[in-house]
Design a protein around this motif. Structure first.
Motif, PDB file in Angstrom:
ATOM      1  N   TYR A  88     -12.158  74.538  40.931  1.00 12.45           N
ATOM      2  CA  TYR A  88     -11.735  74.663  39.539  1.00 12.45           C
ATOM      3  C   TYR A  88     -10.216  74.581  39.513  1.00 12.45           C
ATOM      4  O   TYR A  88      -9.526  75.441  40.058  1.00 12.45           O
ATOM      5  N   LEU A  89      -9.729  73.514  38.944  1.00 10.90           N
ATOM      6  CA  LEU A  89      -8.281  73.277  38.956  1.00 10.90           C
ATOM      7  C   LEU A  89      -7.693  73.618  37.599  1.00 10.90           C
ATOM      8  O   LEU A  89      -8.299  73.341  36.564  1.00 10.90           O
ATOM      9  N   ILE A  90      -6.508  74.211  37.629  1.00 10.00           N
ATOM     10  CA  ILE A  90      -5.922  74.706  36.381  1.00 10.00           C
ATOM     11  C   ILE A  90      -4.536  74.106  36.157  1.00 10.00           C
ATOM     12  O   ILE A  90      -3.529  74.749  36.432  1.00 10.00           O
TER      13      ILE A  90
ATOM     14  N   VAL B 274     -12.862  69.977  31.870  1.00  9.32           N
ATOM     15  CA  VAL B 274     -13.669  70.979  31.190  1.00  9.32           C
ATOM     16  C   VAL B 274     -12.751  71.759  30.259  1.00  9.32           C
ATOM     17  O   VAL B 274     -11.588  72.001  30.572  1.00  9.32           O
TER      18      VAL B 274
ATOM     19  N   SER C 149      -9.635  72.157  34.378  1.00  3.39           N
ATOM     20  CA  SER C 149      -9.630  72.917  33.121  1.00  3.39           C
ATOM     21  C   SER C 149      -8.471  72.462  32.237  1.00  3.39           C
ATOM     22  O   SER C 149      -7.344  72.332  32.696  1.00  3.39           O
TER      23      SER C 149
ATOM     24  N   LYS D  72      -7.832  74.217  29.527  1.00  4.95           N
ATOM     25  CA  LYS D  72      -7.605  75.387  28.682  1.00  4.95           C
ATOM     26  C   LYS D  72      -6.190  75.930  28.747  1.00  4.95           C
ATOM     27  O   LYS D  72      -5.761  76.631  27.851  1.00  4.95           O
ATOM     28  N   HIS D  73      -5.515  75.657  29.870  1.00  8.84           N
ATOM     29  CA  HIS D  73      -4.228  76.318  30.067  1.00  8.84           C
ATOM     30  C   HIS D  73      -3.051  75.385  29.823  1.00  8.84           C
ATOM     31  O   HIS D  73      -1.922  75.677  30.200  1.00  8.84           O
TER      32      HIS D  73
END
Lengths: 295, 170, 789
Positions: A6-8, A29, A51, A53-54
């Motif tokens: 899971y990469l952010i 995602v 991700s 999201k950030h």
């Protein structure tokens, strides 16, 4: 569940370059409400989830008061849309749809960008935006481009997005005066439903009359992708908006729809509901125009 | 991939090593022993696994554990006061018949809490809307909605008291 | 929500003696004894149990509805690290499940439905077990399958069980009382119609699951979600016997159950598979269903096709009822096949009807197999009966409410089947609904009202040789009471009701009473939580045991205090004489323990209600008393969409006595919404045997936003046989809902829907048909005509 990294990333460029470096084994995602279910069930098996999201600046609603352009970040949650007073007052058609998508728990997490990118025929976040002539800003390794939302969908689960591209913004153009718009999801229960059919109608009236200056009739689940029913729209333009003309527009829209039988509903019934709901949403548009003028 | 995340869990800060592919439900139930978080469907369709993350009710079965890094998570185990005094919603569900088999109860109570924290004077329609994602097969929801309404009444009185004391109006 | 208590005329005549009696616990809205545990997340369900060394089991299901199994290759699965045991139907001794013993827990040779269990795996973790299942390779050879029970009766239909020679189960459900043919000639008005109901499923929020664990001496403990601990113990004992274990103990431990509704009335393959995997691996094995499995591999309520004719005389008195049914049994036989035994009750005895005939055929198909579900056949039968009642009233030109008044059961009736109606609040229920729903209110377009009634067993149901339940009560030094009951709580509140009954009888507080119902090593025998029997049977059993204790307590207290027994009263944890406390219970008990030749305070009681097994002609008073009820509903039908909206709902029930009105309301409201789902939205969609909607998105149980404002009206008839006068109420709430709604729709728009669920499609098509349309159009994609049916 299958293992993955899971990469952010913190910026769009970082996200795009991560996607590039991991190739076909990576996917973006956002809220993840659909992605997790698909990974659990084995329908998706990515090695990398990137991700979004950030990434800053993707989860805002901005109404430019000078240009009248309304801009929705791709990472805005359905809950944010539902609770927004701008949307409730100025874009009630969006509120009609988002308040009935999933549950509060889903709306708290799932994003409008994710809803659009999923491109399932039953995703009803797109229909009001199509009625509003929204465009999407898309960002990828070759830079930014823009596409009309109605042209975004290519089939179930298929969009015009190229590999590694991200939907960054949904741009809703300035609304004319005397615009009314309304959406109804038709389902079997009052909540937790995917639509049997979804109908969004937008009507702009000419100054000083009930004559239609512009009409948009957008349907969900009426075809493999969201559609506009152009013959019904054309029929309305220049005509007085009445129960009768809307009734006729509904019939034209029903004829134009390419509904089919499924576990969720029968084609003939879906077609009937297109006709009924186009008429009802049209009347609601009139009512909303009246209300806004009364304010 | 393993990584360590930091979160506030039921009022206590914890550090925990997780795998990227864990859901929040898996972390809470299987690794942290918080079995009050129920799994009813694993697809975000029943709400039994509802927990509160940074004030918002979410389905923990479709929420990545890695995404609670730095966040505040409340499960049913953390709802009663430290001395065991039940939260008003828990007490109300107990006293108003809001509980039968109890499987939906933790999620139901947490969805109600998220609602009332945001909107202490929620109407019946607000309550039904907030609980629509929490399925219950036993009660027909009647006594569940009543259980939440009973708490709404009380908190709105409290608000009135506060308003009077501070002399605000409107 | 409102609860309204009415006292029947009968009670008023008796001077209301019972009602006036002062109770301290009975009749009070007392919180469920397990509610705090459930509200704090402390309650443990099967999902929450973990044993040391426990393995996780998974089951591989069939890919065909009907096929020969040619080969099962488990090599790859066995080679997967973490896999401990893999079993196929060939690896196990001949264990057989179900009412007909036609169902092996793992199938060998042939599969007969998509839910057939072909192989199973036990692994050290769930992920590995899942992965291993996918590595098992099965070669099938498909054979012709049959999915329609009426088709399956035809001679050329493929056989589901070759050895059985026919798809018709050899269960001859036939009865004929009086002379139906003569009555048909005599009748002034007749109706005849076909009705059908569909597959619906329990949707327990907690999925099914079990853990099997052998000790070093081959004694077996099974933790399982069951409504029948004692009978499950027997089933598991039989499996042990087949495995070659004789004289071993079987202990059944029942965690908190996340909903029952009849789904847990039998033991299932997964429980026996867990036992087999534990037996082979010598480690505890846990199998818990995922939601999709819960939809696909548990047993739904069976669909029925019902032909009914009914007639009355000129005055509206029913003369006969003639019904025949075909039931889809599915591929194997569980209790679903016996539901005609309960259907007989409304068919012969709902309203006074002198001549009755009934015939039911249960038919094997390649669908999933059926099971009991809340009402045990009664909802299906009552849908046909009460729909036809409205049709007959219309044919006779008699008001629907009046028609039911004319034919209402009355106290003292003996029905053609031999059911002895003792207390009967049906007339009061009809009046309550007619009054509260304002049947005479002026008509609005698209709005209509409807009503339907029910009869159900309220005093147990003698399905087995015994309808009994045991209770043991012991008291400790401090006046606390431990009650060990055979009853099963699955959320309905059995433990609370029993605690109330015991507390009332022993003059203690509810919180002084702890009810144990989870463990066959500790709790006495019982036939299970079915037939709305727990309050009545387990309640009477507990009451009897408490009476023994009470008697001894009074006796001892009299000896200790020197006060005559009949001058002593027992309340508020103490003995009172002349209104003054003379001795606390705890003190008396301590005294009885701490003395030479002391004694302990313990009593047992086995209660088997005075009801009868059905005879060869299916007659017999199957229950010690009967529950009645009437539901009334006002609906609004959107004539453009066919959508039905429920505006008002009244559910009036004769419950004997409300021991806990709050829990009673919960049973009614929950039953009603389940019934509304049955009427309008719920359906397990099987396409050639395959479940097409195995999730909550497409299987439409109703949400909080769909919840209706139902009003529960309680009629107390205080039944002499019931504990403090109570009768059963677990199932009735969902029985008359569908016909009440169908009748209201007819009243609203003049179309009668005869097939459940009443979807907007069916309503709209019926409206079109009524307006003269024959076709709802040609489908653009399939090019098929869509008939307006």
């Amino acid at each position: 569940m299958k293992k993955f990294k899971y990469l952010i990333p913190k910026t769009l460029d970082e996200a795009v370059s991560l996607h590039q470096s991991h190739g076909g084994s990576a996917m973006y995602v956002a809220g993840g409400t659909d992605v997790i279910v698909k990974i659990t069930s084995g329908k998706l098996a990515p090695d990398y989830l990137i991700s979004l999201k950030h990434i800053d600046g993707q989860s805002q609603l901005e109404l430019n008061t000078e240009t009248g352009v309304f801009c929705i970040g791709g990472l805005v949650t359905h809950r944010t849309l539902e609770m927004s007073s701008v949307i409730r007052l100025q874009y009630p058609i969006i509120h009609d749809a988002v308040q009935r998508i999933g549950s509060t728990q889903i709306r708290n997490v799932a994003t409008i960008g994710g809803n659009l990118v999923n491109a399932v025929p039953s995703a009803d976040g797109a229909i009001p935006l199509i009625a509003l002539d929204a465009r999407l800003n898309i960002y990828g390794s070759t830079g930014e481009r823009s596409v009309d939302l109605i042209h975004f969908f290519q089939g179930p689960g298929q969009t015009v997005l190229d590999r590694g591209e991200i939907v960054t913004k949904i741009i809703v153009p300035k609304q004319s005066k005397r615009t009314g718009a309304a959406y109804q999801k038709f389902g079997r229960r009052a909540a937790m439903e995917l639509p049997l059919i979804g109908v969004g109608v937008l009507i702009i009236l000419e100054e000083g009359s009930n004559r239609c200056a512009k009409a948009r009739i957008a349907l969900g689940v009426a075809a493999p992708t969201p559609i506009r029913t152009l013959s019904a729209e054309r029929y309305l333009v220049g005509r007085e908006i009445t129960e009768d003309t809307l009734n006729e527009a509904g019939k034209l829209a029903a004829e134009e729809s390419r509904v089919r039988d499924s576990v969720r509903g029968l084609a003939w019934y879906r077609r009937e509901m297109v006709a009924v709901l186009v008429q009802r949403m049209g009347m609601k548009c009139l009512q909303r125009i009246k209300e806004s003028e009364g304010r | 991939m393993s990584r360590e995340i930091k979160l506030m869990l039921n009022g206590n800060q914890i550090f925990v090593a997780i795998e990227d592919n864990w859901t929040l439900l898996y972390l809470l139930r299987e690794k942290l022993g918080l079995t009050g978080v129920k799994e009813g469907c694993g697809q975000g369709e029943c709400g039994a696994c509802t927990v509160i993350v940074d004030g918002l009710a979410v389905n923990s079965c479709i929420y990545f554990a890695v995404e609670v890094d730095g966040k505040d998570v409340l499960t049913i185990e953390g709802l009663a006061a430290a001395d065991g005094t039940l939260h008003p919603l828990q007490k109300s569900f107990v006293e108003n018949g809001g509980i039968q088999c109890g499987f939906c109860t933790p999620g139901m109570i947490l969805s109600a809490k998220a609602l009332l924290d945001e909107n202490p004077q929620a109407t019946e329609a607000d309550i039904k809307q907030a609980l629509a994602g929490n399925l219950c097969r036993c009660t027909g929801y009647v006594q569940i909605v009543e259980s939440v309404e009973a708490v709404v009444d009380k908190s709105s009185e409290d608000i009135n008291v506060v308003v009077r004391e501070t002399g605000e109006s409107g | 929500m409102q609860t309204v208590l009415y006292v029947t005329d009968d009670q008023e005549r008796k001077g209301n003696k019972e009602i006036m009696e002062e109770f301290t616990v009975i009749g009070k809205r007392i919180s469920k004894v397990d509610a705090v545990d459930k509200a704090t997340g402390r309650a443990l369900y099967i999902q929450d149990f973990k044993l040391p060394g426990m393995l996780y089991g998974k089951i591989l299901y069939s890919k065909y509805p009907h096929a020969r199994i040619i080969r099962v290759n488990t090599e790859k699965a066995k080679a997967l690290p973490g896999v401990i045991t893999v079993l196929t139907g060939e690896d196990i001794p001949p264990v057989r499940l179900g009412v007909y013993k036609d169902n092996p827990p793992l199938k060998a040779g042939k599969v007969r439905s998509y839910r057939d269990e072909v192989a199973a795996v036990a692994a050290t973790d769930l992920e590995t077990a899942r992965e291993a299942i996918n590595l098992i390779e099965v070669t099938y050879e498909a054979v012709p399958a049959i999915f329609d029970p009426e088709e399956a009766l035809k001679p050329e239909a493929p056989l589901v069980h070759e050895n059985h020679k026919t798809n018709l189960l050899k269960m001859p459900w036939n009865l004929h009382y009086g002379d139906v043919e003569a009555a048909k000639i005599e009748a002034a008005f007749n109706v005849e119609e076909r009705f059908s109901t569909t597959w619906v499923t329990h949707c327990c929020m907690g999925t099914s699951g079990a853990i099997a664990d052998f000790d070093h001496a081959d004694n077996l403990t099974v933790y399982t979600n069951t409504q029948i601990p004692s009978l499950a113990q027997k089933d598991f004992q039989e499996t042990l016997k087949v495995l070659g274990f004789k004289d071993k103990r079987v202990r059944v431990i029942k965690p908190c159950i996340g909903g029952g509704f009849g789904s847990k009335l039998d033991t299932y393959a997964y429980e026996h598979v867990a036992i087999l995997l534990a037996w082979r691996s010598r480690r505890p094995v846990k199998i818990v269903f995922e939601r999709e499995e819960e939809f696909c591999a548990t047993s739904p309520r069976q669909p029925t096709v019902t032909y009914i004719s009914m007639g009355c005389d000129k005055e509206g008195k029913l003369l006969y009822r003639d019904m025949s049914m075909v039931l889809d049994n599915g591929a194997y036989t569980s209790w679903g096949a016996t539901t005609p035994s309960v259907m007989m009750m409304p068919i012969t005895s709902l309203y006074r009807v002198p001549n009755v005939r009934y015939n039911a055929k249960c038919v094997y198909t390649n669908n999933t197999y059926s099971q009991a579900m809340r009402g045990y056949g009664n909802p299906q039968a009552t849908f046909a009966i009460e729909s036809a009642m409205d049709m007959l009233a219309e044919a006779a030109g008699i008001d629907r409410v009046e028609f039911r008044r004319i034919n209402s059961n009355q106290p003292g009736d003996v029905t053609p089947q031999g059911l002895k109606i003792t207390t009967c609040g049906l007339p009061e229920c009809i009046e309550a609904v007619s009054r509260d729903l304002e049947f005479g209110r002026p008509r609005e377009k698209g709005v209509g009202v409807g009503l339907a009634s029910l009869i159900h067993v309220g005093g147990g149901a003698r399905i087995y040789k015994s309808d009994g339940c045991g209770t043991i009560i012991k008291m400790d030094d401090y006046g606390k009471v431990d009650v060990f009951t055979g009853a099963s709580d699955m959320g309905q509140g059995a433990d609370t009701i029993i605690a109330q009954i015991v507390a009332e009888e022993l003059g203690v507080k509810v919180e002084d009473v702890h009810v144990f119902h989870q463990d066959t090593d500790i709790c006495p025998w019982d036939v299970g939580a079915h037939a709305s029997r727990t309050t009545f049977v387990a309640g009477n059993s507990a009451l009897g045991a408490a009476r023994k204790i009470r008697h001894r307590l009074l006796n001892m207290a009299s000896e200790t205090t020197g006060i005559d027994e009949d001058k002593l009263t027992l309340k508020n944890r103490a003995f009172f004489a002349d209104g003054k406390q003379v001795l606390p219970i705890g003190k008396l008990l301590r005294g009885s323990h701490f003395k030479p030749r002391g004694e302990m305070m313990m009593a047992d009681n086995f209660y088997d209600p005075p009801n009868e097994n059905m005879g060869r002609d299916f007659s017999g008073n199957m229950s010690a008393t009967y529950s009645f009820g009437t539901h009334g509903v006002r609906v609004k039908v959107d004539e453009a969409t066919g959508k039905v909206e429920i505006l008002d709902y009244i559910a009036a029930h004769d419950v004997g006595r409300a021991i806990n009105p709050m829990l009673l309301d919960g049973q009614v409201h929950g039953g009603v919404l389940m019934g509304v789902g049955y009427a309008l939205t719920e359906q397990v969609i099987l396409e050639n045997g395959r479940n097409m909607n195995p999730d909550f998105r497409d299987y439409k149980i109703l949400t909080a936003m769909d919840a209706i404002h139902s009003k529960a009206v309680v009629i107390e008839t205080v039944d002499e046989q019931g504990p403090f006068g109570a009768k059963g109420i677990g199932e009735p709430g969902c029985v008359p809902t569908a016909p009440a709604i169908a009748n209201a729709i007819y009243d609203a728009i003049g179309v009668r829907i005869k097939d459940l669920p009443i979807t907007p499609e069916k309503v709209l098509a019926a409206i079109k048909k009524k307006n003269g349309a024959v076709s709802c159009g040609i489908d653009a994609f399939t090019q098929k005509e869509q008939p307006c049916e």
